[in-house]
Write a protein that holds these residues in place. Structure first.
Motif, PDB file in Angstrom:
ATOM      1  N   ASN A  73       0.824  -1.219   0.000  1.00 13.12           N
ATOM      2  CA  ASN A  73       0.000   0.000   0.000  1.00 13.12           C
ATOM      3  C   ASN A  73       0.849   1.255   0.000  1.00 13.12           C
ATOM      4  OD1 ASN A  73      -2.386  -1.441  -0.081  1.00 13.12           O
ATOM      5  ND2 ASN A  73      -2.642  -1.435   2.136  1.00 13.12           N
ATOM      6  N   ALA A  74       1.962   1.232   0.694  1.00 11.28           N
ATOM      7  CA  ALA A  74       2.847   2.390   0.750  1.00 11.28           C
ATOM      8  C   ALA A  74       3.486   2.665  -0.597  1.00 11.28           C
ATOM      9  CB  ALA A  74       3.922   2.189   1.821  1.00 11.28           C
ATOM     10  N   LYS A  75       3.754   1.607  -1.358  1.00 12.40           N
ATOM     11  CA  LYS A  75       4.368   1.765  -2.675  1.00 12.40           C
ATOM     12  C   LYS A  75       3.368   2.282  -3.701  1.00 12.40           C
ATOM     13  CE  LYS A  75       7.978  -1.709  -2.227  1.00 12.40           C
ATOM     14  NZ  LYS A  75       8.504  -2.974  -2.743  1.00 12.40           N
ATOM     15  N   GLY A  76       2.093   2.100  -3.447  1.00  9.51           N
ATOM     16  CA  GLY A  76       1.070   2.562  -4.379  1.00  9.51           C
ATOM     17  C   GLY A  76       0.800   1.525  -5.441  1.00  9.51           C
ATOM     18  N   PRO A  77      -0.089   1.867  -6.382  1.00 12.11           N
ATOM     19  CA  PRO A  77      -0.447   0.898  -7.425  1.00 12.11           C
ATOM     20  C   PRO A  77       0.722   0.567  -8.332  1.00 12.11           C
ATOM     21  CG  PRO A  77      -1.504   3.034  -7.813  1.00 12.11           C
ATOM     22  CD  PRO A  77      -0.769   3.123  -6.511  1.00 12.11           C
ATOM     23  N   ALA A  78       0.762  -0.700  -8.757  1.00 13.14           N
ATOM     24  CA  ALA A  78       1.817  -1.149  -9.672  1.00 13.14           C
ATOM     25  C   ALA A  78       1.559  -0.548 -11.048  1.00 13.14           C
ATOM     26  CB  ALA A  78       1.827  -2.669  -9.753  1.00 13.14           C
TER      27      ALA A  78
END
Length: 96
Positions: free
Chosen positions: A90-95
């Motif tokens: 979630n912290a990295k955001g959407p792929a």
């Protein structure tokens, strides 16, 4: 392996060191401590510095995993369980 005491982790470190055919002096050198420190940890020294214990595990190619265990009479529900992998995703955001 369940580790509940300093002696448990010391026994595990000694076992893994021997399996890898390392002597105490060699492991000490890899960690950056003296042989006496390794001897004390392997005997279960309760006041061993956690950072150095983690370095010993790393030097042996081992990871430390902590799991939550059920306590007698516990009423823990699903909201108490933390999924660290989901938090990182979630912290990295959407792929993309």
């Amino acid at each position: 392996m369940h580790v509940r005491t300093a002696k448990d982790i010391g026994t595990f470190i000694r076992d893994q060191r021997k399996r890898q055919k390392l002597d105490q002096a060699t492991l000490a050198s890899l960690i950056g401590v003296n042989r006496r420190w390794v001897m004390e940890v392997e005997r279960g020294k309760p006041r061993a510095e956690i950072g150095l214990v983690l370095k010993a595990l790393e030097a042996l190619g081992l990871d430390l995993s902590i799991d939550r265990r059920e306590m007698p009479g516990s009423t823990r529900d699903a909201l108490d369980i933390v999924d660290i992998d989901a938090i990182v995703r979630n912290a990295k955001g959407p792929a993309t």
